[in-house]
Design a protein around this motif. Structure first.
Motif, PDB file in Angstrom:
ATOM      1  N   MET A 218       0.835  -1.202   0.000  1.00 48.29           N
ATOM      2  CA  MET A 218       0.000   0.000   0.000  1.00 48.29           C
ATOM      3  C   MET A 218       0.871   1.254   0.000  1.00 48.29           C
ATOM      4  O   MET A 218       0.559   2.220  -0.700  1.00 48.29           O
ATOM      5  CB  MET A 218      -0.933   0.012   1.212  1.00 48.29           C
ATOM      6  N   ALA A 219       1.964   1.253   0.756  1.00 49.09           N
ATOM      7  CA  ALA A 219       2.868   2.407   0.772  1.00 49.09           C
ATOM      8  C   ALA A 219       3.453   2.649  -0.619  1.00 49.09           C
ATOM      9  O   ALA A 219       3.501   3.795  -1.085  1.00 49.09           O
ATOM     10  CB  ALA A 219       3.977   2.187   1.781  1.00 49.09           C
ATOM     11  N   ARG A 220       3.871   1.581  -1.296  1.00 47.29           N
ATOM     12  CA  ARG A 220       4.398   1.718  -2.661  1.00 47.29           C
ATOM     13  C   ARG A 220       3.313   2.208  -3.616  1.00 47.29           C
ATOM     14  O   ARG A 220       3.542   3.040  -4.476  1.00 47.29           O
ATOM     15  CB  ARG A 220       4.973   0.395  -3.155  1.00 47.29           C
ATOM     16  N   PHE A 221       2.114   1.673  -3.452  1.00 46.81           N
ATOM     17  CA  PHE A 221       0.989   2.050  -4.306  1.00 46.81           C
ATOM     18  C   PHE A 221       0.667   3.535  -4.159  1.00 46.81           C
ATOM     19  O   PHE A 221       0.438   4.232  -5.137  1.00 46.81           O
ATOM     20  CB  PHE A 221      -0.234   1.201  -3.942  1.00 46.81           C
ATOM     21  N   LEU A 222       0.669   4.043  -2.930  1.00 50.53           N
ATOM     22  CA  LEU A 222       0.308   5.432  -2.688  1.00 50.53           C
ATOM     23  C   LEU A 222       1.393   6.422  -3.095  1.00 50.53           C
ATOM     24  O   LEU A 222       1.100   7.581  -3.366  1.00 50.53           O
ATOM     25  CB  LEU A 222      -0.033   5.632  -1.208  1.00 50.53           C
TER      26      LEU A 222
END
Length: 57
Positions: free
Chosen positions: A30-34
């Motif tokens: 999720m951190a990479r996605f955001l």
């Protein structure tokens, strides 16, 4: 960004909860996605309802 997301199979437009992505990601994903640009989203899958219907026939 929103234009690309609206064409994705994971995109859900919900009047009650707002628009969101239905991917089930862990914290790191999720951190990479955001933080990445949505122009180059690794999770993008084109939503093509005609392709879905052709499989039903």
């Amino acid at each position: 960004m929103a234009d690309c997301c609206e064409k994705c199979a994971h995109y859900i437009a919900d009047e009650e909860f707002g628009d969101y992505c239905s991917l089930d990601l862990d914290e790191d994903e999720m951190a990479r996605f955001l933080t990445q640009s949505m122009d180059n989203c690794n999770y993008f899958q084109l939503y093509d309802e005609y392709k879905i219907v052709s499989k039903q026939n």
